[in-house]
Write an enzyme that holds these catalytic residues in place. Structure first.
Site, PDB file in Angstrom:
ATOM      1  N   LYS A  44      -0.013  -7.210  -7.282  1.00 22.71           N
ATOM      2  CA  LYS A  44       1.248  -7.132  -8.023  1.00 22.71           C
ATOM      3  C   LYS A  44       0.957  -6.538  -9.394  1.00 22.71           C
ATOM      4  O   LYS A  44      -0.049  -6.887 -10.038  1.00 22.71           O
ATOM      5  CB  LYS A  44       1.851  -8.539  -8.191  1.00 22.71           C
ATOM      6  CG  LYS A  44       2.963  -8.653  -9.223  1.00 22.71           C
ATOM      7  CD  LYS A  44       4.228  -7.891  -8.833  1.00 22.71           C
ATOM      8  CE  LYS A  44       5.298  -7.980  -9.938  1.00 22.71           C
ATOM      9  NZ  LYS A  44       6.489  -7.138  -9.637  1.00 22.71           N
ATOM     10  N   GLY A  71      11.521  -8.800 -12.606  1.00 21.95           N
ATOM     11  CA  GLY A  71      11.145  -8.976 -14.014  1.00 21.95           C
ATOM     12  C   GLY A  71       9.650  -9.159 -14.217  1.00 21.95           C
ATOM     13  O   GLY A  71       9.225  -9.881 -15.127  1.00 21.95           O
ATOM     14  N   ASN A 125       1.479   1.476 -13.286  1.00 18.25           N
ATOM     15  CA  ASN A 125       2.889   1.460 -12.923  1.00 18.25           C
ATOM     16  C   ASN A 125       3.690   2.078 -14.061  1.00 18.25           C
ATOM     17  O   ASN A 125       3.863   1.460 -15.105  1.00 18.25           O
ATOM     18  CB  ASN A 125       3.336   0.014 -12.675  1.00 18.25           C
ATOM     19  CG  ASN A 125       4.788  -0.056 -12.246  1.00 18.25           C
ATOM     20  OD1 ASN A 125       5.538   0.908 -12.393  1.00 18.25           O
ATOM     21  ND2 ASN A 125       5.193  -1.205 -11.738  1.00 18.25           N
ATOM     22  N   CYS A 128       6.854   0.843 -16.068  1.00 17.19           N
ATOM     23  CA  CYS A 128       6.696  -0.218 -17.066  1.00 17.19           C
ATOM     24  C   CYS A 128       7.606   0.112 -18.257  1.00 17.19           C
ATOM     25  O   CYS A 128       7.914   1.281 -18.525  1.00 17.19           O
ATOM     26  CB  CYS A 128       5.254  -0.371 -17.499  1.00 17.19           C
ATOM     27  SG  CYS A 128       4.469   1.129 -18.037  1.00 17.19           S
ATOM     28  N   SER A 193      10.887   1.789  -6.622  1.00 14.46           N
ATOM     29  CA  SER A 193      12.292   1.612  -6.206  1.00 14.46           C
ATOM     30  C   SER A 193      13.200   2.549  -7.015  1.00 14.46           C
ATOM     31  O   SER A 193      12.877   2.952  -8.121  1.00 14.46           O
ATOM     32  CB  SER A 193      12.723   0.159  -6.431  1.00 14.46           C
ATOM     33  OG  SER A 193      12.363  -0.253  -7.732  1.00 14.46           O
ATOM     34  N   GLY A 248      10.973   3.350   2.020  1.00 17.54           N
ATOM     35  CA  GLY A 248      11.794   3.510   3.211  1.00 17.54           C
ATOM     36  C   GLY A 248      11.078   3.361   4.532  1.00 17.54           C
ATOM     37  O   GLY A 248      11.622   3.717   5.574  1.00 17.54           O
TER      38      GLY A 248
HETATM   39  C1  LIG Z   1      10.709  -2.834 -13.266  1.00 19.32           C
HETATM   40  C2  LIG Z   1       9.616  -3.503 -14.038  1.00 19.32           C
HETATM   41  C3  LIG Z   1       9.931  -5.010 -14.191  1.00 19.32           C
HETATM   42  C4  LIG Z   1       9.559  -2.905 -15.427  1.00 19.32           C
HETATM   43  C5  LIG Z   1       8.253  -3.253 -13.366  1.00 19.32           C
HETATM   44  C6  LIG Z   1       7.956  -4.117 -12.137  1.00 19.32           C
HETATM   45  C7  LIG Z   1       8.773  -3.757 -10.944  1.00 19.32           C
HETATM   46  C8  LIG Z   1       9.672  -4.637 -10.384  1.00 19.32           C
HETATM   47  C9  LIG Z   1       9.918  -5.993 -10.934  1.00 19.32           C
HETATM   48  O1  LIG Z   1       8.943  -6.772 -11.127  1.00 19.32           O
HETATM   49  O2  LIG Z   1      11.123  -6.271 -11.177  1.00 19.32           O
HETATM   50  N1  LIG Z   1      10.429  -4.302  -9.299  1.00 19.32           N
HETATM   51  C10 LIG Z   1      10.305  -3.046  -8.700  1.00 19.32           C
HETATM   52  O3  LIG Z   1      10.994  -2.723  -7.712  1.00 19.32           O
HETATM   53  N2  LIG Z   1       9.409  -2.167  -9.223  1.00 19.32           N
HETATM   54  C11 LIG Z   1       8.641  -2.461 -10.320  1.00 19.32           C
HETATM   55  O4  LIG Z   1       7.857  -1.590 -10.763  1.00 19.32           O
END
Ligand SMILES: CC(C)(C)CCc1c(C(=O)O)[nH]c(=O)[nH]c1=O
Length: 309
Positions: A44, A71, A125, A128, A193, A248
């Site tokens: 993660k 989050g 990632n 971020c 996503s 997908g």
């Molecule tokens: C969106 C962020 C919370 C800034 C990074 C972590 C993340 C999350 C998440 O932890 O909400 N969800 C996703 O689909 N992609 C991600 O990269």
């Protein structure tokens, strides 16, 4: 049939792994991935210190995928570093996803990973968060350039980036131009996503998740065409880099599409969340059947060989 392949010189039993964020927050999930038929696995996305993440409900299954605003709940980077230290790399490669809340946090984390001499491969990632009010790093091209320059000089080994989806050819061109200036960026994972979607329950006339007034990242079947386009766009534009496909995938046909589009490894997110780690055995059977029907012995015979008409 032989589904084995190579990624940055490392052998994989199959071109399949989890998408970061799914089934990889805590040790028992990571151990299940290590024992599964996945050919590789990723942790993660982590931050410097542990985070609870957003209030629930923060994930919801949709008719053709999922919406989430987790989050960044995670155990903090040292937890995953401990996991990486005890991982059996002969079994399968481990990727280490990093999503620092600031550039400094990212630099601190990659320095710790470097000092640990772990064989794990870093995936930064780029969804971020940036400074409040600005777009995520992946959509702020100046900030993207800066973070890649800073990490390239702080981290002595090859690393990869997880990109958000792009929807404009000019953006594929611009981002690829930036990525190609960093030789240490050895791989590109497309896509994260599709950000800030919204789904509605018409019975209660409400949104489906609590955070962000119901806005969240979209995954699953909905994102397959966008994922395939991003995989192929960066495959064509970054010939020196490897592409990891994500988005997908729930059948062997989807895996085959990602491989044709140029992916070397295919990640599974939403479908893994719904089905569990047995999905990797099913996807291997389905991919092998497709290869058999087409007379392919090895993935390399068709990987990246998508034809235009
Ligand atoms: C969106 C962020 C919370 C800034 C990074 C972590 C993340 C999350 C998440 O932890 O909400 N969800 C996703 O689909 N992609 C991600 O990269």
């Amino acid at each position: 049939l032989d589904l084995s392949t190579f990624f940055l010189g490392r052998p994989l039993a199959a071109p399949l792994m989890n998408a970061s964020g799914v089934w990889c927050n805590v040790t028992n999930q990571l151990n299940a991935l290590a024992k599964s038929e996945a050919g590789a696995m990723v942790t993660k996305s982590c931050t410097l210190v542990r985070r609870d993440g957003n209030p629930e409900p923060r994930y919801h299954t949709l008719s053709m995928g999922s919406i989430n605003s987790m989050g960044l709940p995670n155990e903090g980077h040292l937890y995953y570093l401990d996991y990486a230290q005890q991982h059996d790399y002969e079994n399968k490669p481990l990727f280490f996803s990093v999503a620092g809340l600031t550039l400094d946090d990212n630099l601190t984390m990659v320095a710790q990973i470097q000092d640990a001499y772990t064989p794990a491969m870093v995936e930064i990632n780029l969804s971020c968060p940036n400074v409040p009010g600005k777009a995520q790093i992946g959509y702020d091209f100046e900030a993207l350039d800066v973070i890649l320059a800073e990490i390239s000089s702080a981290y002595a080994r090859p690393f990869g980036v997880k990109l958000p989806p792009y929807f404009d050819i000019a953006h594929f061109d611009e981002v690829a131009e930036i990525l190609n200036r960093y030789d240490k960026v050895a791989f590109v994972t497309c896509i994260n996503s599709i950000g800030n979607g919204l789904m509605i329950d018409i019975n209660s006339e409400t949104v489906l998740i609590k955070p962000k007034q119901g806005f969240g990242g979209i995954g699953g079947e909905y994102v397959l065409p966008t994922a395939l386009a991003n995989v192929n766009a960066f495959y064509r534009r970054c010939p020196e880099k490897s592409i990891i496909g994500c988005g997908g995938v729930s059948t062997g046909e989807h895996v085959f599409m990602h491989l044709l589009a140029g992916a070397s490894i295919v990640q599974v997110g939403t479908a893994l969340y719904e089905e569990g780690v047995d999905i990797f055995a099913r996807l291997k059977i389905e991919l092998a059947r497709i290869m058999q029907q087409k007379g392919y012995q090895k993935i390399e015979e068709y990987q990246g060989k998508l034809k235009t008409i």
